[in-house]
Enzyme design. Structure first.
Site, PDB file in Angstrom:
ATOM      1  N   CYS A  42     -39.670  72.335 -34.171  1.00  0.00           N
ATOM      2  CA  CYS A  42     -39.097  72.806 -32.837  1.00  0.00           C
ATOM      3  C   CYS A  42     -37.933  74.167 -33.159  1.00  0.00           C
ATOM      4  CB  CYS A  42     -38.182  71.750 -32.592  1.00  0.00           C
ATOM      5  SG  CYS A  42     -36.914  72.066 -31.174  1.00  0.00           S
ATOM      6  N   LYS A  91     -53.755  94.392   5.707  1.00  0.00           N
ATOM      7  CA  LYS A  91     -53.024  93.053   6.060  1.00  0.00           C
ATOM      8  C   LYS A  91     -51.708  92.999   5.252  1.00  0.00           C
ATOM      9  CE  LYS A  91     -53.887  88.087   6.011  1.00  0.00           C
ATOM     10  NZ  LYS A  91     -52.456  87.764   5.502  1.00  0.00           N
ATOM     11  N   ASP A 107     -48.359  92.238   3.803  1.00  0.00           N
ATOM     12  CA  ASP A 107     -47.804  91.184   3.556  1.00  0.00           C
ATOM     13  C   ASP A 107     -46.323  91.025   3.705  1.00  0.00           C
ATOM     14  OD1 ASP A 107     -48.348  88.409   2.806  1.00  0.00           O
ATOM     15  OD2 ASP A 107     -48.267  89.004   0.394  1.00  0.00           O
ATOM     16  N   CYS A 167     -34.093  72.630 -32.895  1.00  0.00           N
ATOM     17  CA  CYS A 167     -33.562  71.803 -33.879  1.00  0.00           C
ATOM     18  C   CYS A 167     -34.143  71.509 -35.276  1.00  0.00           C
ATOM     19  CB  CYS A 167     -33.407  70.299 -33.405  1.00  0.00           C
ATOM     20  SG  CYS A 167     -35.220  69.425 -33.186  1.00  0.00           S
ATOM     21  N   LYS A 204     -59.687  89.041   2.092  1.00  0.00           N
ATOM     22  CA  LYS A 204     -58.445  88.991   1.051  1.00  0.00           C
ATOM     23  C   LYS A 204     -58.909  89.466  -0.071  1.00  0.00           C
ATOM     24  CE  LYS A 204     -54.902  86.121   2.555  1.00  0.00           C
ATOM     25  NZ  LYS A 204     -54.971  84.660   1.993  1.00  0.00           N
ATOM     26  N   CYS A 216     -32.166  66.818 -30.090  1.00  0.00           N
ATOM     27  CA  CYS A 216     -32.482  68.342 -30.084  1.00  0.00           C
ATOM     28  C   CYS A 216     -31.437  69.078 -29.203  1.00  0.00           C
ATOM     29  CB  CYS A 216     -34.108  68.802 -29.548  1.00  0.00           C
ATOM     30  SG  CYS A 216     -34.205  70.324 -29.328  1.00  0.00           S
ATOM     31  N   GLU A 256     -57.762  96.752   9.512  1.00  0.00           N
ATOM     32  CA  GLU A 256     -56.303  97.099   9.322  1.00  0.00           C
ATOM     33  C   GLU A 256     -55.829  96.310   8.069  1.00  0.00           C
ATOM     34  OE1 GLU A 256     -54.812  94.909  13.151  1.00  0.00           O
ATOM     35  OE2 GLU A 256     -56.155  96.172  14.206  1.00  0.00           O
ATOM     36  N   CYS A 306     -41.059  67.927 -28.852  1.00  0.00           N
ATOM     37  CA  CYS A 306     -40.077  67.621 -29.859  1.00  0.00           C
ATOM     38  C   CYS A 306     -39.603  66.302 -29.774  1.00  0.00           C
ATOM     39  CB  CYS A 306     -38.961  68.630 -29.889  1.00  0.00           C
ATOM     40  SG  CYS A 306     -37.413  68.294 -30.763  1.00  0.00           S
ATOM     41  N   TYR A 313     -49.416  95.146  15.620  1.00  0.00           N
ATOM     42  CA  TYR A 313     -50.856  94.948  15.284  1.00  0.00           C
ATOM     43  C   TYR A 313     -51.412  94.275  16.344  1.00  0.00           C
ATOM     44  CZ  TYR A 313     -49.621  90.584  13.066  1.00  0.00           C
ATOM     45  OH  TYR A 313     -49.022  89.215  12.986  1.00  0.00           O
TER      46      TYR A 313
HETATM   47  S1  IVH Z   1     -53.643  89.453  13.671  1.00  0.00           S
HETATM   48  C1  IVH Z   1     -54.877  85.944  15.843  1.00  0.00           C
HETATM   49  N1  IVH Z   1     -53.385  91.857  12.197  1.00  0.00           N
HETATM   50  O1  IVH Z   1     -51.892  88.099   8.805  1.00  0.00           O
HETATM   51  C2  IVH Z   1     -54.601  87.143  15.170  1.00  0.00           C
HETATM   52  N2  IVH Z   1     -52.453  89.786  11.584  1.00  0.00           N
HETATM   53  O2  IVH Z   1     -53.138  85.387   8.163  1.00  0.00           O
HETATM   54  C3  IVH Z   1     -53.156  87.170  14.297  1.00  0.00           C
HETATM   55  N3  IVH Z   1     -51.260  90.198   9.273  1.00  0.00           N
HETATM   56  O3  IVH Z   1     -50.128  85.551  11.013  1.00  0.00           O
HETATM   57  C4  IVH Z   1     -53.041  88.014  13.312  1.00  0.00           C
HETATM   58  N4  IVH Z   1     -51.622  92.239   9.214  1.00  0.00           N
HETATM   59  O4  IVH Z   1     -48.680  87.657   9.737  1.00  0.00           O
HETATM   60  C5  IVH Z   1     -53.220  90.579  12.401  1.00  0.00           C
HETATM   61  N5  IVH Z   1     -53.166  94.018  11.123  1.00  0.00           N
HETATM   62  C6  IVH Z   1     -53.004  92.555  11.112  1.00  0.00           C
HETATM   63  C7  IVH Z   1     -52.107  91.846  10.343  1.00  0.00           C
HETATM   64  C8  IVH Z   1     -51.972  90.545  10.522  1.00  0.00           C
HETATM   65  C9  IVH Z   1     -51.108  91.103   8.778  1.00  0.00           C
HETATM   66  C10 IVH Z   1     -50.631  88.852   9.198  1.00  0.00           C
HETATM   67  C11 IVH Z   1     -50.198  88.037  10.207  1.00  0.00           C
HETATM   68  C12 IVH Z   1     -50.893  86.771  10.462  1.00  0.00           C
HETATM   69  C13 IVH Z   1     -51.326  86.536   9.105  1.00  0.00           C
HETATM   70  C14 IVH Z   1     -52.827  85.876   9.088  1.00  0.00           C
END
Ligand code: IVH
Length: 713
Positions: free
Chosen positions: A441, A126, A128, A444, A344, A464, A124, A459, A238
């Site tokens: 600088c 992630k 932000d 000054c 990540k 200044c 999935e 400086c 999610y």
């Molecule tokens: S599952 C216990 N699924 O990532 C599992 N989290 O670092 C909880 N996040 O707090 C999270 N997309 O805010 C899950 N598809 C996804 C996600 C997701 C973004 C975020 C979420 C979570 C953080 C964890």
């Protein structure tokens, strides 16, 4: 690291672990509570990894309160609290494909019957944004809560109800529904909407957000839901969080007779997501269920390659075991489940042209080189400036004006120049000679000096103009005496007009001279003078920060102010006395002494005091003595709600207590008055209304403190 030669490795590790815990907690608060991070995610992750390593090497240091064992940060007092029926956990990170494989292999170690080639994973994006828990009772949206510290979150129901893609009512065709369903997901701001919002904010002179994540979090956590409603927020579901207060995978069998319970007890995570989609929740179309770790790794690569083409910002891929029965068998650590991991992405890097290297002068005279860049969109925002820190950094990176350089923004805040690109398209045929630190600088014209053994260049001319400006800007800043409307541009204007040369001059500004300046009318003059006047009442700790004493930040200032109670006592204290205060080390103590021993500083302070600035700390030592402020509020209960200019909540409460009053957290029939600041708590205000308790506006708080009387409004 304070790794003294007499200390054993163990002690040194303990010291560093404590230091790291403090740092991480501080940055957690900046990120989760204040929506205003100071460091990049990559820098944050490095701190956490270092702490994890120490805790692995010295298990006795892995205390339960360690941020490696907990989630997020405590909720902001602005909202009511919600205790999550099932804790909202965090995720462990994998920073490379190897770490992703290692996570999968740990699963097999726990569950030897599992075959990683045939195990199904949900991959999935992630997103932000901000984690959200939505509770539906009998199919209707009942509550929205942030994650908070995982156990207790903030009640943001009114705000989340304004998000268009959050269903108010579950689609009846997907029913029947259990009595209570809790759905988890991410509140986020689509990339294009984020850009447009920032454009509007910029045009209105309002706060510009660093990235879509901060902008989503900041927009959601508004006291006024109308502000949230005006922001382009969206939601991805999610996770099916809980059913009637229990995790879906842990619902017992024997529910065959209950059609709702049967329908809402999926066997697989992917089934749960399909149910959620049918009930009306938006579920990302980029989620894929794949078979085998190899395929999961492949999907992570695909998402990494398409991250910039997605209409929303992602910083990785969440990989989850699909079979819910395995969730129960795998369980969780104190902070994260074992059945999921966050892969990540590496920090984002993009090439751009280095137009020039320039030097800026700070309030201490430090000359910091910075890169002027051809604007480039990286990590969610446009970057045109990046710090180069100091002379050695520029030399180490060997970046030169005209170079094609790589700019990195680890998905977040602080842009960084990684280094030059030396081959390939776009690379200049001839490079300019290596950059040299200027000898003089830019402000000054005085000499720039770098001391033997130091990395910074200064400086040294205290007159200044750039330093003067920055000292005054710092003095008036939010962390200092918080003079509204006195930002850098205004200060430059006043300094250039010869009206001010140091902070003490602010208190003698002549309105007739001000009104002649460009951009000043009668109203803005009186607003500015009013704000300057109000700054006289700030507590001593703020004054100490405002003075810009080296090494004295808000926590050291507060410790000093509480311990000594008055400016006089601090100015008169020896290094030993200063260092005896908890939190003040020898280096800080020496720096304070040196500051007050400097005749120029002394003279500014004397003029500030003569102008009537407050030099005491509410609740500080002298405040508890008879010499403290008059007991104007003896025996009276004053409740504060919302944000007051010039006082943190603790400072406001300490000020009430120092005057003999009480500062309870709730309104009752015995409350003398409620002070209503910005974004007040609706519960307190309506209670005060119903009980007929007088309410006074936040900007009259100082009057209440001084007189103990209700200001006439
Ligand atoms: S599952 C216990 N699924 O990532 C599992 N989290 O670092 C909880 N996040 O707090 C999270 N997309 O805010 C899950 N598809 C996804 C996600 C997701 C973004 C975020 C979420 C979570 C953080 C964890």
């Amino acid at each position: 690291m304070t790794n003294g030669s007499t200390r054993s490795g163990n002690e040194a590790a303990a010291v560093r672990a404590e230091e790291l815990r403090k740092l991480i907690n501080y940055h957690n608060e900046r990120y989760f509570v204040l929506d205003s991070p100071e460091i990049t995610d990559a820098e944050y992750d490095a701190l956490v990894r270092e702490l994890r390593q120490i805790e692995a090497d010295f298990p006795e240091l892995a205390i339960p309160e360690s941020p490696t064992q907990t989630v997020g940060a405590a909720p902001l007092a602005l909202f009511g609290e919600v205790r999550h029926r099932v804790p909202m956990m965090s995720l462990d990170d994998a920073f490379s494909e190897e770490e992703l494989w290692a996570w999968a292999e740990r699963i097999v170690r726990r569950l030897p019957d599992v075959d990683l080639d045939t195990l199904a994973f949900s991959c999935e994006p992630k997103v932000d944004g901000l984690a959200m828990s939505l509770t539906y009772v009998d199919g209707r949206l009942e509550r929205g809560a942030t994650r908070g510290n995982g156990v207790v979150g903030e009640d943001v129901t009114a705000n989340v109800a304004t998000v268009r893609t959050v269903p108010r009512q579950l689609d009846p065709r997907a029913g029947p529904f259990p009595h209570e369903i809790e759905v988890r997901g991410e509140i986020y701001m689509p990339r294009a909407d984020f850009e447009a919002l920032n454009e509007r904010q910029r045009a209105a002179g309002a706060k510009v957000f660093a990235n879509p994540r901060n902008s989503a979090a900041g927009s959601l956590r508004q006291k006024d839901p109308r502000v949230t409603a005006s922001r382009p927020l969206a939601f991805w579901a999610y996770q099916l969080g809980s059913i009637d207060g229990r995790q879906p995978e842990e619902l017992s069998d024997g529910i065959e007779d209950d059609p709702a319970a049967k329908l809402w007890r999926p066997q697989r995570h992917s089934d749960a997501l399909r149910r959620l989609a049918a009930a009306g929740f938006p579920v990302s179309p980029d989620i894929r269920t794949v078979v085998g770790v190899k395929a999961a790794v492949q999907r992570c690569r695909e998402l990494a390659a398409m991250r910039h083409d997605l209409p929303y910002e992602i910083d990785g891929v969440v990989v989850k075991v699909d079979d819910l029965a395995l969730h129960t068998r795998l369980g969780a650590t104190s902070r994260a489940p074992r059945w999921a991991v966050a892969f990540k992405f590496p920090p984002e890097e993009l090439p751009t042209r280095l137009l020039d290297i320039m030097v800026s002068i700070g309030r201490t005279g430090r000359a910091t080189p910075f890169a002027k860049l051809e604007p480039v969109f990286v990590g969610g925002s446009t970057v045109s400036l990046a710090t180069l820190h100091n002379e050695d950094q520029v030399r180490a990176k060997d970046v030169r004006p005209g170079d094609l350089v790589i700019v990195r923004k680890a998905g977040d805040v602080i842009p960084e120049v990684v280094g030059p690109v030396l081959t390939g398209p776009g690379v200049p045929a001839h490079r300019s000679p290596p950059w040299r630190f200027p000898k003089t600088c830019p402000s000054c014209g005085g000499p720039l000096v770098r001391l033997e053994g130091e990395s910074d260049t200064y400086c040294t001319n205290v007159d200044c103009p750039a330093q003067r400006v920055q000292r005054i800007v710092h003095f008036a800043s939010r962390g200092g005496l918080d003079i509204e409307g006195l930002g850098e541009q205004r200060v430059i204007q006043l300094v250039e007009a010869g009206l001010i040369a140091d902070p003490a001059d602010l208190y003698h500004l002549d309105p007739d001279r001000l009104v002649e300046l460009e951009g000043f009318g009668q109203l803005s003059v009186s607003n500015l003078l009013g704000a300057i006047e109000a700054s006289k009442q700030r507590p001593l700790s703020r004054l100490l920060v405002a003075l810009g004493i080296r090494h004295v930040g808000p926590s050291a200032a507060r410790a000093l102010a509480l311990a000594f109670g008055s400016l006089d006592d601090i100015v008169g204290a020896s290094v030993e006395q200063l260092a005896s205060v908890e939190g003040i080390g020898h280096v800080i103590a020496e720096s304070i002494r040196a500051f007050f021993d400097n005749p120029a500083n002394r003279s500014v302070i004397e003029r500030l005091v003569a102008s009537g600035l407050n030099t005491r700390e509410p609740g500080g030592r002298a405040g508890l003595d008879e010499a403290g402020p008059p007991k104007t509020l003896q025996g009276r209960s004053v409740v504060v709600t919302g944000t007051l200019r010039g006082f943190t909540r603790e400072e406001a409460e300490a000020a009430i207590i120092a005057r003999g009053g009480k500062a309870p957290g709730t309104v009752s029939a015995r409350t003398f008055a409620v002070v209503v600041g910005e974004d007040p708590g609706t519960a307190k205000v309506s209670k005060a209304e119903s009980l007929g308790i007088p309410m006074i506006p936040g900007d009259r708080f100082s009057e209440l403190l001084d007189t103990g009387e209700l200001p006439v409004t």
